[in-house]
Design an enzyme around this catalytic site. Structure first.
Site, short mmCIF file in Angstrom:
data_model
loop_
_atom_site.label_atom_id
_atom_site.label_comp_id
_atom_site.label_asym_id
_atom_site.label_seq_id
_atom_site.Cartn_x
_atom_site.Cartn_y
_atom_site.Cartn_z
CG ASP A 193 -2.16 1.01 1.15
OD1 ASP A 193 -2.30 1.29 -0.16
OD2 ASP A 193 -2.60 1.34 2.00
CG HIS A 216 -0.79 1.96 -9.33
ND1 HIS A 216 -1.02 1.66 -7.88
CD2 HIS A 216 -1.95 2.48 -9.54
CE1 HIS A 216 -2.22 2.18 -7.46
NE2 HIS A 216 -2.81 2.68 -8.37
CG LEU A 245 9.66 -16.81 -3.90
CD1 LEU A 245 9.63 -16.74 -2.24
CD2 LEU A 245 10.03 -15.16 -4.25
C1 IPE Z 1 -5.42 -2.58 -0.02
O1 IPE Z 1 -5.09 -1.38 -0.49
C2 IPE Z 1 -5.37 -3.43 -1.54
C3 IPE Z 1 -4.11 -3.54 -2.14
C4 IPE Z 1 -3.02 -3.26 -1.74
C5 IPE Z 1 -4.08 -4.31 -3.36
P1 IPE Z 1 -6.17 -0.28 -0.42
O2 IPE Z 1 -5.60 1.09 -0.62
O3 IPE Z 1 -7.04 -0.64 -1.40
O4 IPE Z 1 -6.89 -0.30 0.94
P2 IPE Z 1 -7.92 0.79 1.85
O5 IPE Z 1 -9.07 0.86 0.96
O6 IPE Z 1 -7.21 2.01 2.01
O7 IPE Z 1 -8.34 0.05 3.21
C1 IPE Z 2 -1.78 0.26 -3.18
O1 IPE Z 2 -1.62 1.49 -3.18
C2 IPE Z 2 -1.87 -0.19 -4.85
C3 IPE Z 2 -3.34 -0.89 -4.98
C4 IPE Z 2 -4.43 -0.81 -4.24
C5 IPE Z 2 -3.40 -1.34 -6.27
P1 IPE Z 2 -2.64 2.56 -3.03
O2 IPE Z 2 -3.08 2.86 -4.66
O3 IPE Z 2 -3.77 2.24 -2.20
O4 IPE Z 2 -1.72 3.76 -2.66
P2 IPE Z 2 -2.71 4.77 -1.64
O5 IPE Z 2 -2.92 4.13 -0.31
O6 IPE Z 2 -3.58 5.66 -2.33
O7 IPE Z 2 -1.27 5.75 -1.40
MG MG Z 3 -4.25 2.66 -0.56
#
Ligand code: IPE
Ligand code: IPE
Ligand code: MG
Length: 238
Positions: free
Chosen positions: A11, A28, A122
């Protein structure tokens, strides 16, 4: 001790991009680089299984251009990354609900799995269109469909990660203290490590911090500390 199975909620990609006045999809893209680095580190540190949350069942709710950017990134990664994973001993699994994904992506998943099935260094589980509630429900539906009794063991055997043991360590980057519908069943006894680092910045220093924190934990699985110490003495003497 090194954890056999590490699960990661990757995240913080969006915030990494925002801080640099870049579009979220640039975060991403950088997140994919961090995953590539993390795979190499896990191979190096002797981790047996790495399970990553790449796209949740809730992430469809994001703006359309971000969702399509993520799908493009996935298609590109399938085409570009599989050959090197194959030669580096990585066995790939794509875990999640295939409904909603294009035929081309699903064929890419199947091909990548087939091509790496002999690898043993792995096991890499990519959770894509995954949700913990979906996983438990689909396992229950399979057990019920066969007319079997629903027990914890039967459910475990039918979950999407039945080919690996439960995670020993969960890492979540990006500072949030929640599970966000990741491995709800499988995390029952997993050690948790939350890091404020944004996923694209996650490197060897941060992984080693998590490994050191894990090594310092006492896993009791419901027993007392004294029992755990006694079990360890018995194992050492055997
Ligand atoms: C969780 O992250 C999903 C992934 C890392 C793929 P999110 O950014 O979607 O989670 P929330 O919505 O903040 O809980
Ligand atoms: C996690 O990073 C990746 C996915 C959920 C695909 P985020 O896109 O949720 O990044 P933040 O939380 O907005 O910084
Ligand atoms: Mg996020």
């Amino acid at each position: 001790m090194t954890p056999h199975h590490i699960a990661i909620v990757m995240d913080g990609n969006g915030r990494w991009a925002n801080k640099r006045f870049l579009p979220r999809v640039a975060g991403h893209r950088q997140g994919l680089e961090a995953l590539r680095r993390c795979i190499r580190l896990c191979l190096d540190r002797g981790v047996g299984v790495l399970t990553v949350f790449a796209f949740s069942s809730e992430n469809w709710a994001r703006p359309a251009d971000e969702v399509s950017g993520l799908m493009e990134l996935l298609a590109g990664a399938l085409a570009r990354e599989v050959p090197s994973l194959k030669t580096n001993g990585v066995q790939l699994h794509f875990v999640g609900d295939r409904r909603g994904l294009s035929d081309k992506v699903c064929q890419g998943f199947d091909q990548a799995q087939r091509e790496t099935t002999q690898n043993r260094d792995l096991v890499l589980n990519i959770c894509f269109n995954y949700g913990g509630r979906w996983d438990i429900a689909q396992a229950a539906a399979r057990v019920a469909g066969r007319g079997d009794e629903i027990t914890p063991e039967r459910l475990s055997e039918n979950l999407a990660l039945a080919h690996v043991a439960d995670p020993d360590l969960l890492i979540r980057t990006g500072g949030e203290l929640r599970i966000s519908n990741f491995l709800l069943w499988q995390l029952a006894y997993t050690e948790m490590h939350f890091s404020d680092v944004l996923w694209p910045d996650f490197d060897a220093v941060h992984l080693d911090e998590a490994l050191a924190a894990f090594a310092a934990r006492e896993r009791r699985f419901g027993k007392t500390s004294a029992q755990v110490a006694q079990d360890a003495r018995h194992t050492a003497a055997a």
